[in-house]
Design a protein around this motif. Structure first.
Motif, PDB file in Angstrom:
ATOM      1  N   ARG A  54      -1.432   5.645   8.968  1.00  0.00           N
ATOM      2  CA  ARG A  54      -1.557   4.047   9.039  1.00  0.00           C
ATOM      3  C   ARG A  54      -1.254   3.272   8.771  1.00  0.00           C
ATOM      4  N   THR A  55      -2.253   3.420   7.243  1.00  0.00           N
ATOM      5  CA  THR A  55      -2.206   1.841   6.901  1.00  0.00           C
ATOM      6  C   THR A  55      -0.562   1.305   5.413  1.00  0.00           C
ATOM      7  N   CYS A  56      -0.369   2.669   5.215  1.00  0.00           N
ATOM      8  CA  CYS A  56       0.809   2.644   4.414  1.00  0.00           C
ATOM      9  C   CYS A  56       1.927   2.477   4.126  1.00  0.00           C
ATOM     10  N   ARG A  67       3.425   2.652  10.361  1.00  0.00           N
ATOM     11  CA  ARG A  67       3.628   1.768  10.501  1.00  0.00           C
ATOM     12  C   ARG A  67       5.381   1.440  11.002  1.00  0.00           C
ATOM     13  N   HIS A  77      -5.466   8.243   8.714  1.00  0.00           N
ATOM     14  CA  HIS A  77      -5.636   6.779   8.064  1.00  0.00           C
ATOM     15  C   HIS A  77      -4.788   6.090   7.144  1.00  0.00           C
ATOM     16  N   THR A 121       0.932  -1.505   0.135  1.00  0.00           N
ATOM     17  CA  THR A 121      -0.146  -0.187   0.090  1.00  0.00           C
ATOM     18  C   THR A 121       0.678   1.156  -0.160  1.00  0.00           C
TER      19      THR A 121
END
Length: 326
Positions: A199-201, A227, A196, A148
């Protein structure tokens, strides 16, 4: 523009093309609008071809150019030289920012793909191990399949990055306050809130403009959202990232970074970022350089040609857009 800018951007081929479009004096270079030797040329000028190092076009400078109708900038941002006086006088402004966006996007795509592949880690391990294959066991989770990637800023560069990444097996997220989910989908990405997205990538790439509102957009709190093992890529401006906060994360080894811009630029000689294995530092080279500079000259000359033929500019700058653009 500066002499070194002219010499780098306008080679013989570029000047020949310009000569087919406009009357100009090849030997004349204006670095100071008040210089006596430029007075006659400025008084007759309908078009000003500018580049890096152009002095401000304030009222005093424009008084010396009563016939000026177009400023064609053979570089990116015009904020350093286009003042409110230009807009008040109805002078058109064009920029080669779209041309400069292409190599920045290409650099970014390379950084994204190499980051997910953990090329920096692999090269470091390979060097230390002198070929011991066992050294690569820790890289088993590396790769680009179904990773991602987040793009922060649907700017010229950001949009080109999304376009270039589309053929890969990646999930693409984009954040831009002026973009809605439907427009994001049109770019081949999912719209996401900035937190978001962080947090996601696996990789977050910054392409937002340098504005008061974007200073330290990535502060300690936002960097903490990334992350473990994520990579931050910055080819925009160093001020968008809190350098001290990022340094702390990188020294701890929690994050990786590819930084073509920093704050300050360059970093102090004692900055730990120079020596960290999880950091790639480059000296603001993502934009046009070498052969790519000719594209800037071609773009600016093309705009002069369009204006001379009575056609709309392909890359106009509008005063109302400057408060949210680079």
């Amino acid at each position: 523009m500066r002499a070194r800018t002219r010499d780098a951007v306008f080679g013989a081929g570029a000047l020949e093309r310009l000569a087919r479009v406009a009357r100009f004096e090849p030997g004349l270079l204006v670095e100071d609008f008040a210089a006596p030797g430029a007075r006659e040329a400025l008084a007759a000028a309908e078009v000003l071809l500018t580049g890096w190092g152009c002095p401000p076009l304030d009222e005093a400078a424009l008084d010396r150019m009563p016939r000026l109708r177009l400023v064609a900038h053979a570089a990116g941002t015009v904020k350093q030289h286009v003042t409110d006086a230009v807009w008040r006088r109805g002078v058109l402004v064009s920029t080669a920012a779209a041309a400069n966006a292409l190599p920045v996007a290409e650099y970014t795509v390379a950084a994204v793909l190499l980051s997910n592949k953990r090329v920096l880690d692999t090269a470091s391990a390979f060097r230390r191990a002198r070929g011991d294959i066992g050294a690569f066991e820790a890289l088993a989770g590396a790769g680009n399949y179904r990773r991602t990637v987040g793009v922060v800023g649907a700017s010229r560069v950001g949009r080109r990055v999304l376009e270039l990444l589309r053929p890969y097996d990646l999930r693409l997220l984009v954040h831009d306050p002026y973009l809605d989910p439907a427009a994001a989908a049109g770019l081949g990405a999912e719209w996401a809130g900035l937190d978001h997205l962080c947090r996601t990538c696996d990789v977050v790439s910054i392409h937002a403009p340098e504005l008061p509102a974007t200073r330290h957009l990535f502060d300690a709190a936002r960097l903490a959202l990334l992350r473990d093992g994520a990579t931050l890529v910055n080819t925009a401006r160093g001020s968008l990232v809190d350098t001290a906060a990022l340094t702390a994360e990188l020294v701890a080894g929690r994050l990786h970074a590819v930084l073509d811009v920093t704050d300050p630029e360059p970093l102090p000689a004692d900055s730990p970022l120079w020596d960290l294995p999880n950091v790639l530092l480059t000296p603001h080279v993502a934009g046009s350089l070498g052969t790519e500079l000719t594209r800037l000259a071609d773009t600016a000359t093309g705009e002069i040609e369009r204006w001379a033929r009575g056609l709309p500019l392909a890359h106009p700058v509008r005063a109302e857009d400057l408060d949210r653009s680079a």
